[in-house]
Design a protein around this motif. Sequence first.
Motif, PDB file in Angstrom:
ATOM      1  N   TYR A 364       3.440  -6.807  -2.735  1.00  0.00           N
ATOM      2  CA  TYR A 364       2.243  -7.468  -2.202  1.00  0.00           C
ATOM      3  C   TYR A 364       1.637  -8.469  -3.187  1.00  0.00           C
ATOM      4  O   TYR A 364       1.109  -9.503  -2.761  1.00  0.00           O
ATOM      5  CB  TYR A 364       1.188  -6.439  -1.784  1.00  0.00           C
ATOM      6  CG  TYR A 364       0.012  -7.085  -1.113  1.00  0.00           C
ATOM      7  CD1 TYR A 364       0.045  -7.392   0.238  1.00  0.00           C
ATOM      8  CD2 TYR A 364      -1.117  -7.454  -1.838  1.00  0.00           C
ATOM      9  CE1 TYR A 364      -1.011  -8.021   0.852  1.00  0.00           C
ATOM     10  CE2 TYR A 364      -2.187  -8.078  -1.238  1.00  0.00           C
ATOM     11  CZ  TYR A 364      -2.132  -8.371   0.114  1.00  0.00           C
ATOM     12  OH  TYR A 364      -3.175  -9.011   0.711  1.00  0.00           O
ATOM     13  N   PRO A 365       1.667  -8.211  -4.529  1.00  0.00           N
ATOM     14  CA  PRO A 365       1.127  -9.221  -5.453  1.00  0.00           C
ATOM     15  C   PRO A 365       1.750 -10.601  -5.294  1.00  0.00           C
ATOM     16  O   PRO A 365       1.095 -11.608  -5.601  1.00  0.00           O
ATOM     17  CB  PRO A 365       1.444  -8.632  -6.831  1.00  0.00           C
ATOM     18  CG  PRO A 365       1.469  -7.166  -6.619  1.00  0.00           C
ATOM     19  CD  PRO A 365       2.045  -6.971  -5.249  1.00  0.00           C
ATOM     20  N   LEU A 371      -1.149 -17.108  -2.272  1.00  0.00           N
ATOM     21  CA  LEU A 371      -2.441 -17.546  -1.726  1.00  0.00           C
ATOM     22  C   LEU A 371      -3.330 -18.140  -2.814  1.00  0.00           C
ATOM     23  O   LEU A 371      -4.007 -19.161  -2.598  1.00  0.00           O
ATOM     24  CB  LEU A 371      -3.143 -16.367  -1.055  1.00  0.00           C
ATOM     25  CG  LEU A 371      -2.485 -15.827   0.217  1.00  0.00           C
ATOM     26  CD1 LEU A 371      -3.221 -14.595   0.729  1.00  0.00           C
ATOM     27  CD2 LEU A 371      -2.456 -16.898   1.311  1.00  0.00           C
ATOM     28  N   LEU A 372      -3.327 -17.518  -4.002  1.00  0.00           N
ATOM     29  CA  LEU A 372      -4.120 -18.065  -5.115  1.00  0.00           C
ATOM     30  C   LEU A 372      -3.585 -19.420  -5.555  1.00  0.00           C
ATOM     31  O   LEU A 372      -4.367 -20.317  -5.920  1.00  0.00           O
ATOM     32  CB  LEU A 372      -4.118 -17.095  -6.292  1.00  0.00           C
ATOM     33  CG  LEU A 372      -5.006 -15.860  -6.158  1.00  0.00           C
ATOM     34  CD1 LEU A 372      -4.827 -14.927  -7.345  1.00  0.00           C
ATOM     35  CD2 LEU A 372      -6.475 -16.257  -6.027  1.00  0.00           C
ATOM     36  N   THR A 455      -8.500 -12.166  -3.635  1.00  0.00           N
ATOM     37  CA  THR A 455      -8.418 -10.945  -4.450  1.00  0.00           C
ATOM     38  C   THR A 455      -8.947  -9.744  -3.677  1.00  0.00           C
ATOM     39  O   THR A 455      -8.343  -8.655  -3.703  1.00  0.00           O
ATOM     40  CB  THR A 455      -9.220 -11.128  -5.747  1.00  0.00           C
ATOM     41  OG1 THR A 455      -8.738 -12.281  -6.448  1.00  0.00           O
ATOM     42  CG2 THR A 455      -9.088  -9.912  -6.641  1.00  0.00           C
ATOM     43  N   ALA A 456     -10.068  -9.928  -2.969  1.00  0.00           N
ATOM     44  CA  ALA A 456     -10.648  -8.837  -2.176  1.00  0.00           C
ATOM     45  C   ALA A 456      -9.706  -8.416  -1.055  1.00  0.00           C
ATOM     46  O   ALA A 456      -9.562  -7.221  -0.768  1.00  0.00           O
ATOM     47  CB  ALA A 456     -11.992  -9.280  -1.598  1.00  0.00           C
ATOM     48  N   LEU A 457      -9.059  -9.379  -0.426  1.00  0.00           N
ATOM     49  CA  LEU A 457      -8.105  -9.063   0.639  1.00  0.00           C
ATOM     50  C   LEU A 457      -6.966  -8.202   0.098  1.00  0.00           C
ATOM     51  O   LEU A 457      -6.539  -7.232   0.745  1.00  0.00           O
ATOM     52  CB  LEU A 457      -7.555 -10.358   1.242  1.00  0.00           C
ATOM     53  CG  LEU A 457      -6.526 -10.202   2.370  1.00  0.00           C
ATOM     54  CD1 LEU A 457      -7.141  -9.487   3.561  1.00  0.00           C
ATOM     55  CD2 LEU A 457      -5.970 -11.567   2.783  1.00  0.00           C
ATOM     56  N   SER A 652      -1.882  -4.128 -11.389  1.00  0.00           N
ATOM     57  CA  SER A 652      -3.072  -3.922 -10.565  1.00  0.00           C
ATOM     58  C   SER A 652      -2.764  -3.064  -9.348  1.00  0.00           C
ATOM     59  O   SER A 652      -3.670  -2.426  -8.791  1.00  0.00           O
ATOM     60  CB  SER A 652      -3.648  -5.276 -10.117  1.00  0.00           C
ATOM     61  OG  SER A 652      -2.746  -5.949  -9.259  1.00  0.00           O
ATOM     62  N   VAL A 653      -1.498  -3.044  -8.922  1.00  0.00           N
ATOM     63  CA  VAL A 653      -1.097  -2.154  -7.823  1.00  0.00           C
ATOM     64  C   VAL A 653      -1.338  -0.709  -8.240  1.00  0.00           C
ATOM     65  O   VAL A 653      -1.905   0.099  -7.482  1.00  0.00           O
ATOM     66  CB  VAL A 653       0.383  -2.386  -7.445  1.00  0.00           C
ATOM     67  CG1 VAL A 653       0.844  -1.358  -6.429  1.00  0.00           C
ATOM     68  CG2 VAL A 653       0.579  -3.790  -6.901  1.00  0.00           C
ATOM     69  N   TYR A 654      -0.915  -0.357  -9.450  1.00  0.00           N
ATOM     70  CA  TYR A 654      -1.132   1.004  -9.953  1.00  0.00           C
ATOM     71  C   TYR A 654      -2.618   1.281 -10.136  1.00  0.00           C
ATOM     72  O   TYR A 654      -3.106   2.377  -9.825  1.00  0.00           O
ATOM     73  CB  TYR A 654      -0.394   1.202 -11.277  1.00  0.00           C
ATOM     74  CG  TYR A 654       0.920   1.917 -11.115  1.00  0.00           C
ATOM     75  CD1 TYR A 654       1.032   3.277 -11.350  1.00  0.00           C
ATOM     76  CD2 TYR A 654       2.040   1.233 -10.698  1.00  0.00           C
ATOM     77  CE1 TYR A 654       2.232   3.936 -11.191  1.00  0.00           C
ATOM     78  CE2 TYR A 654       3.249   1.875 -10.536  1.00  0.00           C
ATOM     79  CZ  TYR A 654       3.349   3.229 -10.784  1.00  0.00           C
ATOM     80  OH  TYR A 654       4.538   3.880 -10.610  1.00  0.00           O
TER      81      TYR A 654
END
Length: 715
Positions: A364-365, A371-372, A455-457, A652-654
């Motif tokens: 997902y990242p 998108l970023l 980021t929130a999404l 950040s997933v973890y």
Amino acid sequence: MTKSERQGESRKFDPNFKGPIHNRGCTDIFCCILFIIALLGYFAVGILAWSQGDPRKVIYPTDSRGQFCGQAGTPQEKKPLLFYFNILKCASPLVLLEFQCPTTQLCVERCPDRFLTLAKVVSGVSKNDHQYYQKYCKEGVDLTEPGTSAPVILMAKLCPAMIIPSKPFTRRCLPALGTTKSGVVVVGNQTSFKVENNNVSATDILEASKKSNVVVEARQVAMRIFEDYTQSWHWILLGLVIAMIVSLIFIVLLRFLAGVMVWIMIVLVILVIGYGIFHCYMEYAKLKGEPGANVTIRDLGLQTDFSVYLQIRQTWLAFMIILAIVEVIIILLLFFLRKRILIAIALIKEASRAVGHVMSSLFYPLLTFALLAVVIAYWAVTAVFLSTSNEQVYKVFNNSECVHSGKNCDPKVSQCPDAECMFAFYGGETLYHKYLILFQFYNVFLFFWCANFVTALGQVTLAGAFASYYWAFKKPDDIPSFPIFSSLGRALRYHTGSLAFGSLILSLVQVIRVILEYLDHKLKGAQNKFAKFLLSCMKCCFWCLEKCIKFLNRNAYIMIAVYGKNFCTSARDAFFLLMRNIVRVAVLDKVTDFLLFLGKLLVVGIVGIFSFFFFSGRIKAAQDAAPTLNYYWVPILTVVVGSYLIAHGFFSVYAMCVDTLFLCFCEDLERNDGSSERPYFMSPELHDILSKTKEDDQDARLKVIVFNHSSSVNG
């Protein structure tokens, strides 16, 4: 105020609750509408900027009529260089005020390579000199016509009084200055000239050249950096790909060997930093006795070639001290937090099981990065077009008194006998130009809003997927199919407004911080110490506020993903839930984040060390493949920053998994009691991990109470 009022009501048992609620409605509709309107306005600003802007103004120099030198498809296509009629005028203070030399400027094909004066050419009979000199005059001038007079031509500002040997520098013709063995400045072989009946030394021309280049010195550095990127971009991409592969390998290994991998990360981080200390010491020792190596950084001053700093001992000493301090801090933290690190490792193991059942979360990242990248590209392109959407502004430049001096003018209308209407800069007085600063501010604000929304999404999507895992009673049988896609669909369909609301609050604080940084930059030379102190306090307060809002938003998004309520309600519920479990929060939020940070540090360290040795040409086998660069720190710094962002995205997933499991665990403890009627959804391992933190803290509190009681009795 009672304890329940301070910390909120605990959750009650609900036999129908099975994880993320599917029957939910749209939340924060007003913010959703506001965000859509803001996006439409952002697109309108972009279209307006693209229709008005012209990026050529950044790239190409302009002559006195505002024409681009060397721009394809224009009359000046074959004239890429800018020539100054009288370079001495560039020594005027007006250069610093208007960023323009008060002398006629002309686009030319090549810089002059000989010394000639107008008087000598006009009075001479050499056709070659006439033809050569005419290249540096305005169009339509014919020096071979009978009756041509040098004073008349100079009065009409049709030709320069002289041309001197010059070299192109940042697309501008600047005098080819040199020095004799005795240190005397010369142009060609001459030390002085006669210009308009005045004797001029080569030193005067040197000073004028420096002033003429005051605006383009920064561009020179920027162009060199750009050249380095053009030479090394494919190696930079390779370094970032390696960082992505290394990060992915670490994440996958964490899935199967969490405990071992965490200890390997800890040991490798200590070893990598230790090697950095050793390398800095070796460089420091190698420079001993070298000429110029004992010069201090303060004496050296600011240099555009940063490799110069690596040739002095003080730089390596500073690096060595910084790395040693970091090493000591990490070792002390590991020693004092050793018990809680064991608990955090067990928690990461549990997160690894969740990631293993939701493997799509690892990829997902990549969507977040994409998108970023779109948001950053749109902001950058719009910013360039906005900054170049001004019109040509002409001002009166004069050598003697003129009532119109410094005022706007029309180049077709003469103002004063000894003045000239020349292109000064890009600006404008239309309605669009009056509000241009607001458009630029809007561009910055929407950039923050959109970036925070993306980021929130990502956070609410991952939280929904991991919550689906946690609240599945029989794992993995009860885990829904495609949890990431289901969570992403729910977030976009029902909670765009809530995500926009949380992102808006954070963006407002970030914009205020940007404004404070801008004011701090402007007040650097100010003598008012109170203003500086107040500004520093405000910067510190808003930095803390931003961190708090990020923490609250993150937990609010988890509650939104689970219960589907609006942002304010979710933020309140998350805050009270954390307050009711404040002891466990300390263990989770500090120690676990510290371990994951070590993982990011390890990825950055590995990729950074290899990129340093490669780009600096220290790997003999790869010396031929390494590109020739102006500043080899440019690709190294890019790879290091990019590697950290990539590692942060994967780790950040973890981090999100751990935070989600923790909040779900707290909810589970309040809803259920572990009996057959109200069984826990958590695994026995997770229950043992987080229950142990509570017991340890209660034991510590009991010891403190007993100690205080015994002290009072003895007293």
